[in-house]
Design an enzyme around this catalytic site. Structure first.
Site, PDB file in Angstrom:
ATOM      1  N   HIS A 168       0.618  -1.098  -0.114  1.00  0.00           N
ATOM      2  CA  HIS A 168      -0.042   0.015  -0.097  1.00  0.00           C
ATOM      3  C   HIS A 168       0.641   1.298   0.117  1.00  0.00           C
ATOM      4  O   HIS A 168       0.397   2.476  -0.276  1.00  0.00           O
ATOM      5  CB  HIS A 168      -0.910   0.036   1.127  1.00  0.00           C
ATOM      6  CG  HIS A 168      -0.482   0.523   2.659  1.00  0.00           C
ATOM      7  ND1 HIS A 168      -0.111  -0.586   3.498  1.00  0.00           N
ATOM      8  CD2 HIS A 168      -0.008   1.532   3.068  1.00  0.00           C
ATOM      9  CE1 HIS A 168       0.327  -0.090   4.425  1.00  0.00           C
ATOM     10  NE2 HIS A 168       0.331   1.235   4.411  1.00  0.00           N
ATOM     11  N   ASP A 228      -0.299  -7.575   1.455  1.00  0.00           N
ATOM     12  CA  ASP A 228       0.284  -6.222   1.562  1.00  0.00           C
ATOM     13  C   ASP A 228       1.558  -6.293   1.653  1.00  0.00           C
ATOM     14  O   ASP A 228       2.408  -6.120   2.860  1.00  0.00           O
ATOM     15  CB  ASP A 228      -0.404  -5.720   2.601  1.00  0.00           C
ATOM     16  CG  ASP A 228      -0.054  -3.983   2.742  1.00  0.00           C
ATOM     17  OD1 ASP A 228       0.640  -3.549   1.639  1.00  0.00           O
ATOM     18  OD2 ASP A 228      -0.096  -3.295   3.752  1.00  0.00           O
ATOM     19  N   SER A 283       3.926   2.391   8.174  1.00  0.00           N
ATOM     20  CA  SER A 283       3.698   1.470   7.129  1.00  0.00           C
ATOM     21  C   SER A 283       5.051   0.931   6.459  1.00  0.00           C
ATOM     22  O   SER A 283       5.897   1.702   6.261  1.00  0.00           O
ATOM     23  CB  SER A 283       2.719   1.704   6.071  1.00  0.00           C
ATOM     24  OG  SER A 283       1.478   2.166   6.942  1.00  0.00           O
ATOM     25  N   GLY A 284       5.037  -0.587   6.104  1.00  0.00           N
ATOM     26  CA  GLY A 284       6.238  -0.901   5.232  1.00  0.00           C
ATOM     27  C   GLY A 284       7.325  -1.176   6.409  1.00  0.00           C
ATOM     28  O   GLY A 284       8.110  -1.972   5.688  1.00  0.00           O
ATOM     29  N   GLY A 328       4.835   2.924  14.559  1.00  0.00           N
ATOM     30  CA  GLY A 328       5.834   3.071  13.630  1.00  0.00           C
ATOM     31  C   GLY A 328       5.035   3.374  12.216  1.00  0.00           C
ATOM     32  O   GLY A 328       3.906   3.318  11.984  1.00  0.00           O
TER      33      GLY A 328
END
Length: 843
Positions: A646, A700, A794-795, A792
């Site tokens: 995403h 994702d 995303s990713g 934290g």
């Protein structure tokens, strides 16, 4: 007397015994068959009986005769003050005639001291004087004994009475030229220092001076690894009236202290009762380990095994006693202020007592909060604080306490705080903050905890220990979304059935599947615990036969979805065998590609959220050009990153799916500080998972290839990728990191943040999240909740420690808000995509 000697008792034949009398039997034929045993049977019986007797006699003879002649080498180190001698510079050099003469006299009198004890005189071999130091003269020596096996403990106990023997000898002194001893300290040496067959034994000396900083380093550093199977000592000295300061720069040894280690002593010989700290593993240069001695001497010892690592370098300087940098105790006047233990946040020195007198304005009282409290108790679980402690209001505090959880309030406008450290095992100490408060209303508009902490009213009875003493969770009425513990506590529902007793009475772990005495298979079946590791697949998926030979490696078994597959396509039963330092596969493939997942040891930060520089060297900051930080990612090789799909979806004019939109920062700790050791790269390609669903966030995950490989360093390293069968069980503590918002709707963090979270039971989490969890997702919840544990970016990585290495368990995907209570974070399960990652990257 030998227990086997003496007259033996042999019973005489009983004249009244009638050999023709038989006991009645229900089966006379069976009895008749046994009346007359055959000659062969009788002979065999006699032979067996004789063999058993001979064996027993042999064992007893060995035990009482030969074993008592077996002896072991026992080494003791010690120091003593010579009160009728004055120190001269020649005593610092062991090759001078003055040193040798005094050493000879010390050794002679030590022999006399040991002769006063029958236990010691029998086994004493020799002593050697290792060094002298000021005060009047302190002698440091080693004594060797040859002790019969089994008598070690008795000799150890007798050595504790050497001080008494010295006093007796002092009282009976007959000549004025005999040395007078006092303050005798002695202890058995760590046998790792002399029991190994060291190939080398090295000794160095360093005497620092005013305006001079000395350096010590492991042999070969930095050009080559330190030598294997070697014992090394560095005797460090400062001038009289000063203390020694030792500060490590680079420090990298083997992870296990059983093999390679450094020990630091407040002495010039390795006296275990004067041990300050034992170190191994790796500490990053930015987090310098600093130690102070109590006097003007210190000893650093190093023992190495058969493997070699880079080693260390350290600076040696001296600090004058009473210097403000290591000040100890003072009078504090005012409405608020701060103070800390000497040398904080580094190690405080041994053998000190400090006293602070706090005075706030009249009509107020003193409230004292310990922001940090780390006081060594040598692994003791008792709460007596009989080692190092800080005392307030007559109450002692010690050990390791969560930040801000220890609070004390005075009854007047004065408070006395005393800090004490004994002669061994130092720690990082404490930092404290005091303020003047109104005794009538110490927590305006807040909840007052029993420990006098003040918390927001909304935090009471929410299932979390915000006070630090659980007082905010007492006398609560649980909501329908909580676990109602039998002891009255309310706990978040997502801690149910995760294998951790959160309630304290195990309520949250009841009704969780299989009955007592059964194990739960990964396919959901229940089988008896007795069937585990019986060589049969009772579960139907092989999970009852997993990890059955943990101590010796994995047992080759039939391959299932839950067994680890080696490169030769054979499967082993061991759980998570990859990169654990033990070769389990016959082809060694489980230990291939293991240059990953290592990090520098961070100093303990209880409840802290700022990550240390280099603590998570695989953490990546992804910047959209001209927009700054947007997402996180994880380094898995010199050219490849893992992030969330995403993060790379186009948003209007932002073409995030195109590599040209991104800038990648590796080794970054603080945003906008991009100088060395940070490395910047652009992207060559972006590969989102082809089945990513932007509505459900299923699949994702995405890959990014750098335009050029990075150079690994202490601050840039890859994280290990788990095998498809790697297990990350519910209840396991893991780490999330990133520069995300420190509160929901707030601004991004400047310094890299870390938060401890726990993996949550899949079924429970799916229920909490309304059935939105797929088999390619898992949940993890923060332990403390609130703004201090934001999840934290995303990713970014969810890092899990397995053995001594970190594995990429998950990718930060989605959640309901940020760090909301009872709303865990959702992560992409990396093990589900191991084949896809291998196909696209070759990693």
């Amino acid at each position: 007397m030998d227990p086997l000697s003496g007259t033996r008792y042999t019973p005489a034949p009983d004249k009244d015994w009638d050999i023709n009398v038989h006991l009645p039997a229900s089966n006379t034929k069976r009895l008749e068959k046994k009346k007359h045993p055959g000659k062969t049977g009788a002979v065999i019986g006699v032979v067996i009986f004789a063999a058993v007797v001979a064996l027993m006699v042999g064992i007893l003879v060995w035990h009482f005769h030969f074993r008592k002649h077996q002896r072991v080498k026992r080494m003791y180190s010690g120091s003593m003050r010579i009160t009728n001698q004055a120190f001269i510079n020649a005593y610092e050099n062991s090759s001078t005639p003055e040193f040798k003469a005094l050493a000879k006299q010390v050794i002679s009198q030590l022999k006399v001291v040991y002769s006063k004890s029958p236990q010691l005189s029998k086994y004493y071999r020799e002593s050697t004087v290792q060094a002298f130091s000021e005060g009047s003269v302190i002698a440091y020596y080693l004594s060797e004994f040859n002790v019969p096996v089994g008598q070690e403990r008795a000799v150890d106990n007798e050595m504790t009475s050497v001080e008494t023997l010295v006093k007796k000898m002092r009282n009976s002194m007959r000549t004025s030229n005999e040395l007078t001893f006092e303050n005798v300290v002695t202890s058995a040496m760590d046998d790792r220092m002399f029991s190994r067959s060291f190939l080398g034994n090295l000794q160095f000396e360093e005497h620092t001076k005013v305006d001079y900083i000395g350096r010590i380093q492991s042999p070969g550093f930095p050009d080559s690894p330190y030598p294997p199977n070697t014992f090394i000592q560095w005797q460090l000295r400062a001038d009289p009236g000063y203390v020694v300061k030792l500060e490590f720069g680079t420090f990298e040894l083997e992870e296990s202290c059983e093999n390679d280690f450094i020990k630091i002593y407040d002495s010039l010989v390795p006296i275990e009762s004067l041990l300050m700290e034992e170190l191994c593993g790796k500490y990053l240069p930015n987090k310098r380990l600093s130690f102070l001695s109590s006097g003007n001497v210190m000893l650093v010892t190093m023992a190495t095994h058969d493997q070699s690592f880079p080693g260390f370098i350290a600076e040696v300087s001296q600090v004058q006693k009473g210097n403000k940098a290591i000040a100890c105790g003072e009078k504090l006047i005012g409405s608020k202020g701060n103070f800390s233990s000497p040398n904080h946040p580094n190690y405080y020195p041994p053998k000190i007592t400090c006293e602070w007198l706090i005075e706030v304005p009249a009509g107020k009282v003193v409230k004292l909060v310990f922001k940090k409290l780390l006081l060594s108790q040598l692994g003791k679980k008792n709460t007596n604080c009989d080692k190092d402690y800080v005392e307030v209001n007559g109450k002692k505090w010690c050990g390791e306490k969560p930040d801000g959880s220890v609070t004390e309030t005075s009854s007047t406008n004065n408070m006395t705080v005393v800090f004490y450290s004994d002669e061994s095992r130092v720690d990082h100490g404490f930092s404290a903050q005091y303020e003047a408060i109104d005794v009538q209303n110490p927590c305006p508009d807040k909840f007052r905890c029993r420990n006098n902490n003040c918390i927001k009213l909304a935090l009471k009875c929410d299932g979390w220990n915000d006070c630090g003493d659980m007082s905010d969770e007492l006398e609560c009425s649980c909501s329908s979304a909580d676990i109602r513990c039998r002891n009255g506590f309310c706990k978040p529902m997502f801690w149910k059935c995760d294998g951790v007793n959160d309630c304290g009475d195990n309520t949250d772990e009841m009704d969780c599947g299989c009955a007592s005495g059964q194990i739960t298979c990964k396919n959901g079946n229940c089988v008896s615990e007795k069937l585990k590791c019986d060589g049969k697949d009772d579960c139907g998926d092989g999970t009852d036969e997993q990890d059955c030979t943990k101590a010796t490696g994995g047992l080759t078994v039939s391959c299932t979805d839950f067994t680890y597959k080696c490169k030769d396509n054979k499967c082993i039963s061991k759980v998570n065998p990859e990169c654990d330092g033990m070769t389990d596969c016959g082809d060694g493939s489980d230990e291939e590609n293991c240059d990953c997942g290592t990090r520098g040891k961070s100093q303990r930060i209880v409840g802290g959220q700022n990550a240390e520089l280099g603590e998570f060297p695989w953490q990546i900051s992804l910047h959209v050009k001209s927009h700054g930080h947007v997402c996180g990612a994880s380094l898995i090789s010199p050219k490849w990153l893992v992030t969330a799909a995403h993060c790379v979806q186009d948003e209007g004019s932002l073409k995030l799916s195109q590599p040209g939109s991104w800038e990648v920062y590796l080794g970054l700790h603080e945003q906008r500080k991009t100088q060395d050791p940070v490395q910047k790269r652009n992207l060559k390609q972006v590969i989102p998972h082809p089945n990513y669903n932007k509505f459900t966030f299923d699949n994702d995950i995405a890959l990014m290839e750098l335009d050029s490989p990075v150079t690994y360093s202490d601050f840039i390293k890859p994280i290990c990728l788990p095998a498809p069968q790697h297990e990350f069980p519910p209840g396991q503590s893991v780490w999330i990191t990133g520069w995300g918002a420190t509160r929901e709707g707030g601004s991004a963090a400047v310094v890299l943040q870390k938060a401890s979270v726990r993996i949550i039971n899949q079924a429970v989490c799916n229920e909490l999240m309304g059935g939105q969890i797929t088999s390619r997702m898992f949940c993890a919840g923060v332990l403390t909740g609130g703004v201090d544990a934001c999840q934290g970016d995303s990713g970014g990585p969810l890092s899990s420690l397995s053995g001594s290495r970190m594995f990429l368990a998950g990718v930060v995907s989605w959640g309901d808000g940020c760090a909301r209570r009872n709303k865990p974070g959702i992560y992409t399960t990396v093990t589900k995509y191991r084949g896809w990652i291998k196909e696209k990257t070759g990693v």
